[in-house]
Design a protein around this motif. Sequence first.
Motif, PDB file in Angstrom:
ATOM      1  N   ASP A  13       0.820  -1.214   0.000  1.00 54.15           N
ATOM      2  CA  ASP A  13       0.000   0.000   0.000  1.00 54.15           C
ATOM      3  C   ASP A  13       0.850   1.259   0.000  1.00 54.15           C
ATOM      4  O   ASP A  13       0.506   2.259  -0.623  1.00 54.15           O
ATOM      5  CB  ASP A  13      -0.999  -0.002   1.154  1.00 54.15           C
ATOM      6  N   PHE A  14       2.003   1.227   0.688  1.00 56.00           N
ATOM      7  CA  PHE A  14       2.892   2.392   0.674  1.00 56.00           C
ATOM      8  C   PHE A  14       3.613   2.506  -0.669  1.00 56.00           C
ATOM      9  O   PHE A  14       3.782   3.610  -1.196  1.00 56.00           O
ATOM     10  CB  PHE A  14       3.915   2.331   1.813  1.00 56.00           C
ATOM     11  N   LEU A  15       4.031   1.381  -1.232  1.00 56.08           N
ATOM     12  CA  LEU A  15       4.747   1.390  -2.516  1.00 56.08           C
ATOM     13  C   LEU A  15       3.875   1.927  -3.650  1.00 56.08           C
ATOM     14  O   LEU A  15       4.405   2.401  -4.651  1.00 56.08           O
ATOM     15  CB  LEU A  15       5.267  -0.008  -2.846  1.00 56.08           C
ATOM     16  N   LYS A  16       2.568   1.904  -3.486  1.00 59.05           N
ATOM     17  CA  LYS A  16       1.674   2.510  -4.482  1.00 59.05           C
ATOM     18  C   LYS A  16       1.821   4.034  -4.475  1.00 59.05           C
ATOM     19  O   LYS A  16       1.603   4.681  -5.489  1.00 59.05           O
ATOM     20  CB  LYS A  16       0.224   2.130  -4.204  1.00 59.05           C
ATOM     21  N   ARG A  17       2.200   4.596  -3.337  1.00 57.95           N
ATOM     22  CA  ARG A  17       2.399   6.042  -3.219  1.00 57.95           C
ATOM     23  C   ARG A  17       3.825   6.450  -3.532  1.00 57.95           C
ATOM     24  O   ARG A  17       4.072   7.537  -4.017  1.00 57.95           O
ATOM     25  CB  ARG A  17       1.997   6.521  -1.828  1.00 57.95           C
ATOM     26  N   ASN A  18       4.778   5.570  -3.219  1.00 58.80           N
ATOM     27  CA  ASN A  18       6.182   5.833  -3.543  1.00 58.80           C
ATOM     28  C   ASN A  18       6.847   4.505  -3.893  1.00 58.80           C
ATOM     29  O   ASN A  18       7.170   3.713  -3.008  1.00 58.80           O
ATOM     30  CB  ASN A  18       6.910   6.501  -2.373  1.00 58.80           C
ATOM     31  N   ALA A  19       7.052   4.294  -5.170  1.00 62.38           N
ATOM     32  CA  ALA A  19       7.610   3.032  -5.659  1.00 62.38           C
ATOM     33  C   ALA A  19       9.014   2.764  -5.119  1.00 62.38           C
ATOM     34  O   ALA A  19       9.462   1.619  -5.116  1.00 62.38           O
ATOM     35  CB  ALA A  19       7.627   3.028  -7.184  1.00 62.38           C
ATOM     36  N   PHE A  20       9.703   3.799  -4.633  1.00 61.86           N
ATOM     37  CA  PHE A  20      11.033   3.618  -4.074  1.00 61.86           C
ATOM     38  C   PHE A  20      10.991   3.209  -2.605  1.00 61.86           C
ATOM     39  O   PHE A  20      12.015   2.894  -2.009  1.00 61.86           O
ATOM     40  CB  PHE A  20      11.864   4.899  -4.218  1.00 61.86           C
ATOM     41  N   GLY A  21       9.806   3.243  -2.000  1.00 59.60           N
ATOM     42  CA  GLY A  21       9.675   2.852  -0.599  1.00 59.60           C
ATOM     43  C   GLY A  21      10.384   3.788   0.349  1.00 59.60           C
ATOM     44  O   GLY A  21      10.983   3.363   1.325  1.00 59.60           O
ATOM     45  N   GLN A  22      10.323   5.090   0.059  1.00 61.51           N
ATOM     46  CA  GLN A  22      11.014   6.081   0.884  1.00 61.51           C
ATOM     47  C   GLN A  22      10.015   7.097   1.425  1.00 61.51           C
ATOM     48  O   GLN A  22       8.968   7.331   0.833  1.00 61.51           O
ATOM     49  CB  GLN A  22      12.066   6.813   0.054  1.00 61.51           C
ATOM     50  N   VAL A  25       6.209  11.169   1.957  1.00 63.71           N
ATOM     51  CA  VAL A  25       5.198  11.178   0.910  1.00 63.71           C
ATOM     52  C   VAL A  25       4.131  12.164   1.357  1.00 63.71           C
ATOM     53  O   VAL A  25       3.675  12.109   2.498  1.00 63.71           O
ATOM     54  CB  VAL A  25       4.573   9.785   0.696  1.00 63.71           C
ATOM     55  N   LEU A  26       3.771  13.062   0.482  1.00 60.00           N
ATOM     56  CA  LEU A  26       2.718  14.024   0.770  1.00 60.00           C
ATOM     57  C   LEU A  26       1.492  13.669  -0.053  1.00 60.00           C
ATOM     58  O   LEU A  26       1.594  13.430  -1.264  1.00 60.00           O
ATOM     59  CB  LEU A  26       3.177  15.453   0.407  1.00 60.00           C
ATOM     60  N   GLU A  27       0.345  13.623   0.599  1.00 62.15           N
ATOM     61  CA  GLU A  27      -0.930  13.439  -0.083  1.00 62.15           C
ATOM     62  C   GLU A  27      -1.756  14.680   0.194  1.00 62.15           C
ATOM     63  O   GLU A  27      -2.030  14.990   1.352  1.00 62.15           O
ATOM     64  CB  GLU A  27      -1.631  12.184   0.413  1.00 62.15           C
ATOM     65  N   ASP A  28      -2.144  15.386  -0.867  1.00 59.53           N
ATOM     66  CA  ASP A  28      -2.872  16.637  -0.730  1.00 59.53           C
ATOM     67  C   ASP A  28      -3.934  16.730  -1.815  1.00 59.53           C
ATOM     68  O   ASP A  28      -3.603  16.860  -3.001  1.00 59.53           O
ATOM     69  CB  ASP A  28      -1.892  17.819  -0.831  1.00 59.53           C
ATOM     70  N   ASP A  29      -5.185  16.652  -1.426  1.00 58.13           N
ATOM     71  CA  ASP A  29      -6.303  16.770  -2.379  1.00 58.13           C
ATOM     72  C   ASP A  29      -6.138  15.853  -3.584  1.00 58.13           C
ATOM     73  O   ASP A  29      -6.315  16.267  -4.726  1.00 58.13           O
ATOM     74  CB  ASP A  29      -6.458  18.220  -2.849  1.00 58.13           C
ATOM     75  N   GLY A  30      -5.765  14.611  -3.344  1.00 61.60           N
ATOM     76  CA  GLY A  30      -5.618  13.643  -4.422  1.00 61.60           C
ATOM     77  C   GLY A  30      -4.281  13.662  -5.129  1.00 61.60           C
ATOM     78  O   GLY A  30      -4.008  12.819  -5.973  1.00 61.60           O
ATOM     79  N   THR A  31      -3.436  14.607  -4.788  1.00 66.80           N
ATOM     80  CA  THR A  31      -2.094  14.682  -5.367  1.00 66.80           C
ATOM     81  C   THR A  31      -1.129  13.969  -4.431  1.00 66.80           C
ATOM     82  O   THR A  31      -1.146  14.206  -3.223  1.00 66.80           O
ATOM     83  CB  THR A  31      -1.652  16.151  -5.539  1.00 66.80           C
ATOM     84  N   VAL A  32      -0.312  13.083  -4.979  1.00 62.91           N
ATOM     85  CA  VAL A  32       0.685  12.364  -4.191  1.00 62.91           C
ATOM     86  C   VAL A  32       2.062  12.770  -4.696  1.00 62.91           C
ATOM     87  O   VAL A  32       2.357  12.663  -5.888  1.00 62.91           O
ATOM     88  CB  VAL A  32       0.505  10.831  -4.320  1.00 62.91           C
ATOM     89  N   ILE A  33       2.900  13.234  -3.764  1.00 60.47           N
ATOM     90  CA  ILE A  33       4.257  13.653  -4.108  1.00 60.47           C
ATOM     91  C   ILE A  33       5.214  12.915  -3.181  1.00 60.47           C
ATOM     92  O   ILE A  33       5.027  12.917  -1.969  1.00 60.47           O
ATOM     93  CB  ILE A  33       4.430  15.177  -3.963  1.00 60.47           C
ATOM     94  N   ILE A  39       8.146  18.185  -2.660  1.00 57.60           N
ATOM     95  CA  ILE A  39       7.121  18.538  -1.677  1.00 57.60           C
ATOM     96  C   ILE A  39       7.276  19.994  -1.262  1.00 57.60           C
ATOM     97  O   ILE A  39       6.297  20.745  -1.190  1.00 57.60           O
ATOM     98  CB  ILE A  39       7.189  17.598  -0.455  1.00 57.60           C
ATOM     99  N   LEU A  40       8.510  20.418  -0.993  1.00 59.46           N
ATOM    100  CA  LEU A  40       8.740  21.815  -0.617  1.00 59.46           C
ATOM    101  C   LEU A  40       8.276  22.769  -1.706  1.00 59.46           C
ATOM    102  O   LEU A  40       7.608  23.773  -1.435  1.00 59.46           O
ATOM    103  CB  LEU A  40      10.224  22.046  -0.321  1.00 59.46           C
ATOM    104  N   VAL A  41       8.616  22.470  -2.951  1.00 57.74           N
ATOM    105  CA  VAL A  41       8.222  23.337  -4.063  1.00 57.74           C
ATOM    106  C   VAL A  41       6.699  23.352  -4.200  1.00 57.74           C
ATOM    107  O   VAL A  41       6.082  24.411  -4.329  1.00 57.74           O
ATOM    108  CB  VAL A  41       8.897  22.891  -5.378  1.00 57.74           C
ATOM    109  N   TYR A  42       6.077  22.191  -4.153  1.00 51.61           N
ATOM    110  CA  TYR A  42       4.621  22.085  -4.266  1.00 51.61           C
ATOM    111  C   TYR A  42       3.927  22.922  -3.189  1.00 51.61           C
ATOM    112  O   TYR A  42       3.028  23.711  -3.477  1.00 51.61           O
ATOM    113  CB  TYR A  42       4.202  20.614  -4.163  1.00 51.61           C
ATOM    114  N   LEU A  43       4.343  22.721  -1.922  1.00 50.79           N
ATOM    115  CA  LEU A  43       3.712  23.447  -0.826  1.00 50.79           C
ATOM    116  C   LEU A  43       3.924  24.951  -0.940  1.00 50.79           C
ATOM    117  O   LEU A  43       3.008  25.738  -0.689  1.00 50.79           O
ATOM    118  CB  LEU A  43       4.242  22.934   0.515  1.00 50.79           C
ATOM    119  N   ALA A  44       5.125  25.336  -1.320  1.00 57.16           N
ATOM    120  CA  ALA A  44       5.425  26.763  -1.453  1.00 57.16           C
ATOM    121  C   ALA A  44       4.581  27.409  -2.546  1.00 57.16           C
ATOM    122  O   ALA A  44       4.045  28.501  -2.368  1.00 57.16           O
ATOM    123  CB  ALA A  44       6.909  26.966  -1.734  1.00 57.16           C
TER     124      ALA A  44
END
Length: 181
Positions: A13-22, A25-33, A39-44
Amino acid sequence: DVDLLSGAHKADDFLKRNAFGQVPVLEDDGTVIADSNAILVYLAIKYADAQWYPTDPKAAAEVQSWLSKAAGEIKAGPANARLVTVFGAGLDHEHAKSVAYGLFDVMECHLGASDFLVGDSATIADLMRDLKLGRWFRDYYLVPLSGAIWSTPTRDMLDFPASSFVRFFDNHGLLTVNDQP
């Protein structure tokens, strides 16, 4: 929360969000980063004003340059040196320290010629300097704690925007000394 010790970051279930297993991971309104710098750039861009990620191409490139150092020199230098010192990682400690000292020389030179790392607003590095909190507080408390929270190389935390940092720590009760668990 991701329980790294139990290997939750390697579960399907985690690897679906980050295939590297690291993490992070940010989930925001359906966007997964799944990358600290992304993540910093997205949030900023999404939630803050242009102070944190400028729209001016030159200033944006300068910010990106410092973010890239997190994946390069900061990771190869101070982050790896910390892994050896704190966790006994089997890395070349002398090489890591050499890279770190070279990076610190560049940063000191840069900060000696400018009030801020980028532009005309404060960052964590500026906050530490201005409050005269000292290296011990920075290196053994503030930077490791914030790096762990954001799963970011510790030296990268000094480039983090000070107002966002303080607001996050205040919102989560990390600036108080009373009523701590």
